[in-house]
Design an enzyme around this catalytic site. Structure first.
Site: not given
Ligand SMILES: Nc1nc2c(c(=O)[nH]1)N[C@H]1C(S)=C(S)[C@@H](COP(=O)(O)OP(=O)(O)OC[C@H]3O[C@@H](n4cnc5c(=O)[nH]c(N)nc54)[C@H](O)[C@@H]3O)O[C@H]1N2
Ligand SMILES: Nc1nc2c(c(=O)[nH]1)N[C@H]1C(S)=C(S)[C@@H](COP(=O)(O)OP(=O)(O)OC[C@H]3O[C@@H](n4cnc5c(=O)[nH]c(N)nc54)[C@H](O)[C@@H]3O)O[C@H]1N2
Ligand SMILES: [Mo]
Length: 768
Positions: A111, A113
């Site tokens: 998994y 990005w």
């Molecule tokens: N506590 C907490 N944890 C969370 C979340 C949260 O809200 N709270 N959010 C979750 C969510 S929504 C998501 S989507 C995940 C994201 O988790 P990930 O998608 O695993 O996070 P990234 O840091 O984008 O990791 C991408 C990795 O791919 C590598 N990469 C980039 N380009 C390439 C390429 O071309 N080839 C290869 N082989 N590698 C490459 C980058 O260097 C990087 O290390 O995290 C989740 N974890």
């Molecule tokens: N710059 C940047 N943008 C991103 C990403 C990133 O890594 N960097 N990740 C992308 C990805 S993979 C995803 S999945 C999306 C995620 O999008 P979201 O999941 O919506 O993003 P979060 O920042 O985790 O949460 C948004 C806000 O929800 C509020 N919140 C948290 N818990 C609760 C709750 O229980 N109730 C309410 N009412 N509010 C709450 C927090 O204050 C937080 O600032 O974002 C995307 N956008």
């Molecule tokens: Mo995500």
């Protein structure tokens, strides 16, 4: 020599690249982007910096003793080896696992990005490779929204297509009167769009809506979640309690006969079961505003007023993904569907519901659905797939039984973990538990660009190119553009494309021809482009010949003439345009879900008292609720080592927001370093004190690279501030089994010892 104005596409934007010799000199915003993201600047020094992986490397113990040395993962130095040696070793180990344990023993979920670019997409390449090799154990759903992805098909329809059908902002600007945002509409998150974000338009549209008199309500523990709209009203809610608020709003609409009975009759099923629950028949607890006030911390009077105002206005209700990334997250989505059904505005131009305006740059954009070329996937002969966030459970409990969305499943016995394009040591919950789980398989392989914690915890590490070092086609999800991503600089040191690595492995394993189909990377681009021509035509796009596209550098697709209204067809005629639910209608009560027999999901939107009790007990020991939100200065852990992210650190640690009352109680001042801890682990963070966060709640961004003080001690302090050292590794519920990172409690104290240096961005130790 300077070369200018080549385009580079990243998930956070498109940039004009200036190179100087073999270095990137600058990344400048493109003129058509209304609100460019700064994140791109981080690449300027990073791609040639110290944190890059330069040569293939194998952990010392693995080189000497193979799998028997697995306890050494993350502790031992690496040995740099030749490509020949690394690939021979990996091919041997892949073959060995396949012969002894079958392909199910290979975990290729991988998994993450990765990078933008349609051909060099790391997961797609890995999955194609492993399918050619006979298959692999996969993962399903996303960390983003697994709970939503699982509950919505039962009650409304699958999330991903729904997301693309959201009402365009242009329509809301004309028709909406009130915009209620659960979790706010943070501009920082809309920087991102999977595959590319060419024109960041959220700020522009929020300003337009505000000018047109739309009233915004920000329901969130954090006021800043809607800082883009100055006039927004803030209803500070306790995290994890939105379901209670939504149920009370439903209760009020029914009790005061403010609901749309005609819409309920024609477009929904299950009203009676929902009504009975709301009025307390099964449990003796009516879900009144007074009841919800005690849970959410929002006044009963305010809840009543909100329900009445919603019913009297064209009201859009948006729920962010964060709210379902929690224990019982499914129920908040279900309750939103129930509330907006009762309001009866689904399918109208100014109201209804939405799942994630502002979660990315996608929802609300008036753009053609066409999303560019795709690598052909092929069939996976292994049918095993785990819910994505059950990674540690799988590694710790081979053969173990678990329940998932109405089925009883078994975890496979994984011997080899293969990752390309993701970072589990960033994204997975309870990293100390992950470290233990990670030492179970025989072999762990990573393709990486940078020395992330995940790379440091692997056995075989293969260096890959960044998107600036290879040709590709850029095209984001519903982004409206296709961009020629030309190679800007030579591949650093010995880095290779993921594709080249898989070709070399497939050759050793005897299926090179099937994998490459005889094409070089340069041959694949026009091939993929041509293969997407038919799909483009379905969306009314006539693609020019590939050479013209490549020469021009950019195609922009005309936006659809007809503005889109979410579920307008279903509203106009539910018989002709039924939903994909079993009844074809919105299911306020789902017989399917009720039939699963899960105590925590009885078949209607449900406030789970048992879970509330559990959280209450946690709160006695760990008084602060920790939110781990998306980072403003990077995408997840990507480019945490870059200049944009590092500029915001406090004494080198990840910033943590805290209310003045909570800080004062603990004798903590602005800018000091604190220890954040609970029964699972401890991290250091730098404090920012603000009254724009609810007392009792602290917020830190995800993505600070995991940096254990002493990797050989289990549960070691993380010096840098990765919240996943603290989060709990439990599924949202048996229905979704999603990531529940937002349900996390901690305590905080001032860090009085000397500050340990940050080593997260240093390469590991090497020996000859
Ligand atoms: N506590 C907490 N944890 C969370 C979340 C949260 O809200 N709270 N959010 C979750 C969510 S929504 C998501 S989507 C995940 C994201 O988790 P990930 O998608 O695993 O996070 P990234 O840091 O984008 O990791 C991408 C990795 O791919 C590598 N990469 C980039 N380009 C390439 C390429 O071309 N080839 C290869 N082989 N590698 C490459 C980058 O260097 C990087 O290390 O995290 C989740 N974890
Ligand atoms: N710059 C940047 N943008 C991103 C990403 C990133 O890594 N960097 N990740 C992308 C990805 S993979 C995803 S999945 C999306 C995620 O999008 P979201 O999941 O919506 O993003 P979060 O920042 O985790 O949460 C948004 C806000 O929800 C509020 N919140 C948290 N818990 C609760 C709750 O229980 N109730 C309410 N009412 N509010 C709450 C927090 O204050 C937080 O600032 O974002 C995307 N956008
Ligand atoms: Mo995500």
């Amino acid at each position: 020599m300077k070369a200018e104005h080549q385009l580079a596409v990243m998930h956070w934007g498109t940039y004009q690249v200036t190179t100087e010799g073999e270095r990137i000199a600058a990344l400048s915003p493109v003129p058509w982007d209304k609100n460019p993201s700064r994140i791109g600047q981080s690449l300027v020094e990073s791609v040639t910096g110290n944190t890059r992986i330069r040569r293939p490397a194998v952990r010392l113990g693995y080189l000497q003793n193979g799998p028997a040395s697995r306890e050494g993962r993350g502790k031992e130095p690496f040995v740099e080896v030749s490509w020949e040696q690394a690939l021979d070793l990996l091919a041997r180990d892949l073959r060995s696992v396949q012969e002894r344990c079958g392909n199910e023993a290979i975990f290729g979920g991988s998994y993450g990005w990765a990078s933008a670019g349609r051909f060099h997409h790391a997961q797609s390449q890995l999955h194609r490779f492993l399918k050619g090799f006979g298959g692999y154990t996969a993962s399903t759903n996303t960390y983003s929204s697994a709970a939503g992805e699982r509950v919505l098909p039962h009650i409304l329809g699958p999330l991903s297509p729904l997301h693309k059908q959201h009402t365009h902002f242009s329509v809301l600007a004309e028709h909406c009167e009130m915009f209620v945002a659960l979790g706010g509409l943070p501009l920082r998150n809309a920087q991102i769009n999977g595959g590319g974000a060419n024109d960041h338009m959220l700020k522009h549209w929020l300003e337009r809506l505000e000018q047109n008199g739309v009233q915004f309500v920000n329901i969130s523990p954090v006021q800043n979640d809607l800082s883009a709209v100055e006039s927004a009203r803030w209803l500070a809610i306790r995290p994890g309690t939105d379901t209670a608020l939504l149920l009370a709003l439903c209760h009020t609409l029914i009790a005061e006969s403010l609901y749309d009975a005609a819409f309920i009759n024609s477009h929904t099923v299950g009203f009676e079961q929902l009504r009975r629950y709301l009025f307390g028949e099964p449990d003796g607890v009516p879900k009144t505003a007074g009841w919800a006030a005690g849970i959410t911390g929002i006044d009963a009077e305010q809840i009543l007023t909100l329900a009445r105002t919603m019913a009297g206005k064209h009201t859009m209700i948006n729920i962010s993904w964060s709210i379902q990334r929690a224990r019982q997250g499914e129920q908040a989505y279900w309750a939103t569907v129930a509330l907006t059904s009762l309001l009866g505005q689904i399918g109208t131009p100014g109201g209804g519901l939405a799942f994630g305006y502002a979660c990315t740059n996608l929802a609300g954009a008036a753009r053609v659905p066409f999303s560019g070329p795709r690598l052909p996937a092929g069939e996976n002969k292994v049918k095993t797939a785990i819910p994505v966030a059950r990674l540690s459970d799988m590694l710790l409990d081979p053969g173990g039984e678990y329940e998932f969305d109405g089925k009883v499943c078994r975890y496979p016995d994984i011997r080899l973990v293969y990752w390309a394009g993701g970072n589990a040591f960033h994204h997975h919950q309870d990293i100390n538990r992950l470290v233990e789980a990670w030492r179970r398989p025989e072999t762990v392989v990573a393709h990486e660009q940078y020395w992330t914690a995940q790379a440091k915890f692997s056995d075989i590490v293969l260096p890959v190119t960044t998107s600036l070092e290879r040709d590709d086609i850029g095209s984001g999800s519903q982004d409206g553009f296709m961009i020629a991503m030309r190679q800007q600089i030579p591949a650093l040191a010995e880095a290779r494309d993921d594709y080249a690595i898989f070709c070399a492995l497939a050759k050793r394993l005897g299926f090179e021809e099937a994998f490459s189909e005889g094409r070089s990377a340069a041959d694949w681009l026009p091939h993929l482009y041509e293969s997407s021509r038919e799909r483009a035509q379905e969306d009314g796009i006539e693609l020019p010949p590939f050479d013209i596209f490549w020469e021009q550098g950019k195609l922009e697709f005309t936006p659809p003439a007809k503005p889109q209204i979410f579920l307008a067809d279903f509203r106009s005629d539910p018989e002709r345009f039924p939903l994909s639910t079993p009844s074809g209608k919105i299911e306020l009560y789902s017989e399917t879900v009720a039939g699963f027999g899960y105590r925590e999901c009885p078949g209607y939107p449900f406030w789970d008292e048992a879970e509330a009790d559990y959280q209450q007990k946690q709160a006695q020991e760990w008084p602060l609720h920790l939110l781990s939100s998306q980072p403003r200065t990077r995408l997840h852990s990507q480019y945490d080592h870059g200049s944009v992210s590092r500029a915001t650190k406090i004494q080198g640690r990840e910033p943590l927001w805290m209310h003045p009352q909570d800080a004062q109680k603990r004798g903590i001042q602005e800018g000091e370093v604190v220890k954040v801890f609970n029964g699972r682990g401890a991290i250091l963070a730098g404090v920012h004190i603000s009254d724009r966060i609810l007392p009792g709640v602290v917020q830190i961004s995800t993505g600070a690279w995991y940096d254990p003080q002493d990797p050989s001690t289990p549960g070691s302090l993380d010096k840098h501030g990765n919240p996943n050292v603290l989060t709990e590794d439990r599924g949202s519920s048996r229905l979704g089994q999603g990531c529940s990172a937002q349900s996390c409690r901690v305590e905080i104290e001032l860090w009085r010892e000397a500050l340990p240096p940050i080593t997260a961005f240093d390469p590991p130790a090497f020996v000859a």
